[in-house]
Scaffold this motif. Structure first.
Motif, PDB file in Angstrom:
ATOM      1  N   ALA A   1      -0.125  16.076  63.170  1.00 48.48           N
ATOM      2  CA  ALA A   1       0.415  17.276  63.813  1.00 48.48           C
ATOM      3  C   ALA A   1       1.921  17.384  63.574  1.00 48.48           C
ATOM      4  N   CYS A   2       2.632  16.256  63.642  1.00 45.53           N
ATOM      5  CA  CYS A   2       4.071  16.249  63.399  1.00 45.53           C
ATOM      6  C   CYS A   2       4.383  16.612  61.951  1.00 45.53           C
ATOM      7  N   GLU A   3       3.593  16.086  61.023  1.00 46.88           N
ATOM      8  CA  GLU A   3       3.830  16.387  59.614  1.00 46.88           C
ATOM      9  C   GLU A   3       3.584  17.860  59.308  1.00 46.88           C
ATOM     10  N   THR A   4       2.549  18.427  59.911  1.00 47.64           N
ATOM     11  CA  THR A   4       2.257  19.854  59.715  1.00 47.64           C
ATOM     12  C   THR A   4       3.408  20.710  60.244  1.00 47.64           C
ATOM     13  N   PHE A   5       3.882  20.371  61.437  1.00 49.53           N
ATOM     14  CA  PHE A   5       5.011  21.106  62.013  1.00 49.53           C
ATOM     15  C   PHE A   5       6.239  21.008  61.113  1.00 49.53           C
ATOM     16  N   ARG A   6       6.496  19.811  60.619  1.00 44.62           N
ATOM     17  CA  ARG A   6       7.685  19.605  59.780  1.00 44.62           C
ATOM     18  C   ARG A   6       7.605  20.431  58.501  1.00 44.62           C
ATOM     19  N   ARG A   7       6.441  20.452  57.872  1.00 45.53           N
ATOM     20  CA  ARG A   7       6.282  21.254  56.648  1.00 45.53           C
ATOM     21  C   ARG A   7       6.517  22.737  56.926  1.00 45.53           C
ATOM     22  N   GLU A   8       5.998  23.224  58.040  1.00 44.70           N
ATOM     23  CA  GLU A   8       6.161  24.638  58.386  1.00 44.70           C
ATOM     24  C   GLU A   8       7.625  24.974  58.655  1.00 44.70           C
ATOM     25  N   LEU A   9       8.315  24.087  59.355  1.00 41.25           N
ATOM     26  CA  LEU A   9       9.729  24.328  59.649  1.00 41.25           C
ATOM     27  C   LEU A   9      10.555  24.308  58.367  1.00 41.25           C
ATOM     28  N   VAL A  10      10.301  23.331  57.505  1.00 38.35           N
ATOM     29  CA  VAL A  10      11.031  23.240  56.234  1.00 38.35           C
ATOM     30  C   VAL A  10      10.804  24.500  55.400  1.00 38.35           C
TER      31      VAL A  10
END
Length: 298
Positions: free
Chosen positions: A59-68
């Protein structure tokens, strides 16, 4: 050298740590795909617990990709609340990385939200509730101040990295020249490294030949075939390269459409939209020109 290498050699990890120390925020640096470039700085225990499970980590990795993706698409800072309810701010670094700060909330995390989060990421509810009490609560004004600082530091870092990148390329070019004795190889490598250093697809080194009264291409990167033959010899009259040669001054063309008929190469290769041509001088004389061409106005 790729961008991750450049960041590491330039000491970006130390800057990340200093931002975490000064602001008290959690700080990470991610590449354009959302992958971490360094270990996390000042990670709150609450985030560490969420990341300790497979579901939480995904979930954290998905959020990070979306923010980037959002930050790099906009080319500016973007705030976003993560799946765990914490506020994060992403700031672009040179268009190829994103500095992310956060790990705070604007209000105490609600019990219902924590219960749902514990179930989603499969972590102990009581422990999550306990660590949630330690999550810093920041006012909007305080967040805005931190955001201003992060934006300024990311912008400064991007400019510094650009200078460092150019410096390393110049050193590399010097090493190549020192190790090589064939003039043709030296010229070929010089234009190749110049194109790489400035991130442009085309680079031309021309030398003036008196008997031909023309600037003759001696080093070429990014051109071949009929296009290369068409621009191999260039008169010094009515051309941008000729103007740089005659005046001994650089000529920048941010948009080739403004140059009218003075530029042959962009007419042959329409993708090229901007150019910079500088004189090559030695011993008080102008010997030729070095031109670089980009696919976007700049």
């Amino acid at each position: 050298m790729d961008y991750a290498d450049l960041l590491e050699r330039a000491g970006f990890w130390q800057l990340q740590e200093e931002i975490a120390r000064v602001t008290g925020l959690a700080v990470i640096t991610a590449d354009a795909h959302g992958r971490l470039l360094f270990r996390k700085s000042n990670l709150p225990p609450f985030c560490a617990l969420v990341n300790s499970t497979y579901e939480g980590k995904m979930a954290c990795e998905t959020f990070r990709r979306e923010l980037v993706r959002a930050v790099l698409s906009a080319g500016e800072c973007r705030p976003r609340v993560c799946h765990a309810g914490l506020l994060n701010l992403g700031a672009p670094v040179g268009g190829q990385a994103v500095l992310i700060v956060g790990g705070v909330a604007t209000a105490p995390l609600k019990e219902r939200k924590l219960a749902r989060l514990a179930e989603e990421v499969r972590c102990p509810r009581d422990k999550l509730r306990e660590l949630a009490r330690e999550v810093p609560v920041w006012t909007e004004a305080r967040l805005a101040e931190a955001g201003t600082l992060v934006r300024a530091l990311a912008s400064f870092a991007a400019r510094s990295l650009g200078g460092y990148r150019m410096f390393t390329h110049v050193l590399r070019l010097g090493e190549l020249i020192a190790a090589e004795h064939d003039e043709h190889v030296i010229v070929a490598r010089a234009v190749q490294e110049t194109a790489r250093m400035l991130d442009v697809p085309v680079c031309l080194l021309r030398i003036y030949e008196e008997e031909k009264k023309a600037l003759v291409a001696r080093g070429v990167h990014g051109l071949e075939g009929a296009v290369l033959e068409a621009i191999r010899e260039l008169p010094t009259d009515d051309s941008v390269a000729g103007a740089a040669f005659k005046t001994g001054q650089p000529v920048a063309v941010p948009d080739v459409r403004a140059a009218g008929g003075m530029m042959l190469l962009p007419r042959l290769v329409p993708e090229l939209q901007s150019a910079l041509v500088v004189p090559l001088r030695a011993g008080g004389r102008t010997l030729g020109t070095l031109g670089v061409y980009a696919v976007a106005p700049r």
